[in-house]
Design a protein around this motif. Structure first.
Motif, PDB file in Angstrom:
ATOM      1  N   HIS A 113       4.617  -0.315  -3.939  1.00  0.00           N
ATOM      2  CA  HIS A 113       4.567  -1.472  -2.927  1.00  0.00           C
ATOM      3  C   HIS A 113       4.765  -1.031  -1.808  1.00  0.00           C
ATOM      4  CE1 HIS A 113       5.671  -4.259  -6.731  1.00  0.00           C
ATOM      5  NE2 HIS A 113       4.630  -3.354  -7.018  1.00  0.00           N
ATOM      6  N   ALA A 114       3.999  -1.569  -0.654  1.00  0.00           N
ATOM      7  CA  ALA A 114       4.153  -1.208   0.483  1.00  0.00           C
ATOM      8  C   ALA A 114       4.161  -2.326   1.328  1.00  0.00           C
ATOM      9  CB  ALA A 114       3.115  -0.023   1.219  1.00  0.00           C
ATOM     10  N   ARG A 115       4.624  -2.705   2.670  1.00  0.00           N
ATOM     11  CA  ARG A 115       4.247  -3.840   3.527  1.00  0.00           C
ATOM     12  C   ARG A 115       2.686  -3.631   3.725  1.00  0.00           C
ATOM     13  NH1 ARG A 115       9.712  -2.753   4.843  1.00  0.00           N
ATOM     14  NH2 ARG A 115       8.909  -1.226   6.416  1.00  0.00           N
ATOM     15  N   ASN A 116       2.405  -2.411   4.277  1.00  0.00           N
ATOM     16  CA  ASN A 116       1.077  -2.184   4.702  1.00  0.00           C
ATOM     17  C   ASN A 116       0.398  -1.045   3.838  1.00  0.00           C
ATOM     18  OD1 ASN A 116      -0.955  -0.811   6.009  1.00  0.00           O
ATOM     19  ND2 ASN A 116      -0.760  -2.186   7.688  1.00  0.00           N
ATOM     20  N   ASN A 117      -0.277  -1.462   2.915  1.00  0.00           N
ATOM     21  CA  ASN A 117      -0.765  -0.080   1.971  1.00  0.00           C
ATOM     22  C   ASN A 117      -1.433   1.153   2.680  1.00  0.00           C
ATOM     23  OD1 ASN A 117      -3.260  -1.621   2.523  1.00  0.00           O
ATOM     24  ND2 ASN A 117      -3.906  -1.517   0.507  1.00  0.00           N
ATOM     25  N   ARG A 118      -2.182   0.687   3.728  1.00  0.00           N
ATOM     26  CA  ARG A 118      -2.970   1.897   4.581  1.00  0.00           C
ATOM     27  C   ARG A 118      -1.954   2.507   5.406  1.00  0.00           C
ATOM     28  NH1 ARG A 118      -7.180   4.666   4.382  1.00  0.00           N
ATOM     29  NH2 ARG A 118      -8.209   2.919   3.491  1.00  0.00           N
ATOM     30  N   GLU A 119      -0.775   2.167   5.993  1.00  0.00           N
ATOM     31  CA  GLU A 119       0.050   2.658   6.939  1.00  0.00           C
ATOM     32  C   GLU A 119       1.081   3.649   5.863  1.00  0.00           C
ATOM     33  OE1 GLU A 119       3.724   1.430   9.515  1.00  0.00           O
ATOM     34  OE2 GLU A 119       3.376   0.082   7.952  1.00  0.00           O
ATOM     35  N   SER A 120       1.365   3.246   4.795  1.00  0.00           N
ATOM     36  CA  SER A 120       2.431   3.771   4.054  1.00  0.00           C
ATOM     37  C   SER A 120       1.584   4.991   3.297  1.00  0.00           C
ATOM     38  CB  SER A 120       2.850   3.160   2.798  1.00  0.00           C
ATOM     39  OG  SER A 120       3.746   2.024   3.393  1.00  0.00           O
ATOM     40  N   TYR A 167      -1.462   3.089  -3.424  1.00  0.00           N
ATOM     41  CA  TYR A 167      -0.306   1.926  -2.431  1.00  0.00           C
ATOM     42  C   TYR A 167      -1.208   0.727  -2.625  1.00  0.00           C
ATOM     43  CZ  TYR A 167       2.446   5.642  -0.513  1.00  0.00           C
ATOM     44  OH  TYR A 167       3.487   6.489  -0.438  1.00  0.00           O
ATOM     45  N   SER A 181      -0.366  -3.438  -0.900  1.00  0.00           N
ATOM     46  CA  SER A 181       0.488  -4.338  -0.312  1.00  0.00           C
ATOM     47  C   SER A 181       1.178  -5.567  -0.763  1.00  0.00           C
ATOM     48  CB  SER A 181      -0.456  -4.831   1.202  1.00  0.00           C
ATOM     49  OG  SER A 181      -1.066  -3.749   1.940  1.00  0.00           O
ATOM     50  N   ALA A 240       7.958   1.424   4.179  1.00  0.00           N
ATOM     51  CA  ALA A 240       8.411   0.305   3.176  1.00  0.00           C
ATOM     52  C   ALA A 240       9.770   0.591   2.684  1.00  0.00           C
ATOM     53  CB  ALA A 240       7.387   0.331   1.864  1.00  0.00           C
TER      54      ALA A 240
END
Length: 123
Positions: free
Chosen positions: A11-18, A50, A52, A113
């Motif tokens: 889980h990530a706030r922003n899948n691409r960023e993480s 990942y 979002s 995240a």
């Protein structure tokens, strides 16, 4: 066939960023996005997919990556260059230190995240 871990959803706030963050630190490739997932594959074939999620629904997890001494050196250099705070311990109390468990080297850092990421050279 032996049981093997194939993938896990992170889980990530922003899948691409993480995904790009972890791939950048470990020197890995970000895979092709499919559906809600941005994958990062490790050398042993396990994929971190990942996805979002809203920040309030993310529970911080721990992910440990066994790396060679050369890979550790490269990742540590990237961590230092990015001014990422790292720790010697899993509770993240000993900032700016690394550990030498089992005769190797290891350290912990947080991803965007809030997950605890660990790199270590000896299991």
């Amino acid at each position: 066939m032996a049981v093997e871990l194939n993938h896990t959803i992170v889980h990530a706030r922003n899948n691409r960023e993480s995904a790009e963050f972890l791939a950048g630190i470990l020197g890995l490739e970000v895979g092709t996005e499919w559906g809600p997932f941005v994958p990062v594959a490790t050398g042993n074939g396990v994929t971190l997919d990942y996805a979002s999620f809203p920040a309030e629904s993310i529970t911080a997890q721990h992910y440990a990556f066994l790396v060679s001494d050369d890979e550790f050196d490269a990742a540590f250099t990237r961590i230092q260059q990015a001014a990422i705070t790292y720790y010697a311990d899993p509770y993240m109390h000993r900032a700016g230190e690394m550990n030498h468990y089992n005769g190797g080297r290891g350290l912990y850092f947080r991803d965007p995240a809030g997950h605890a990421m660990e790199i270590l050279t000896r299991p």
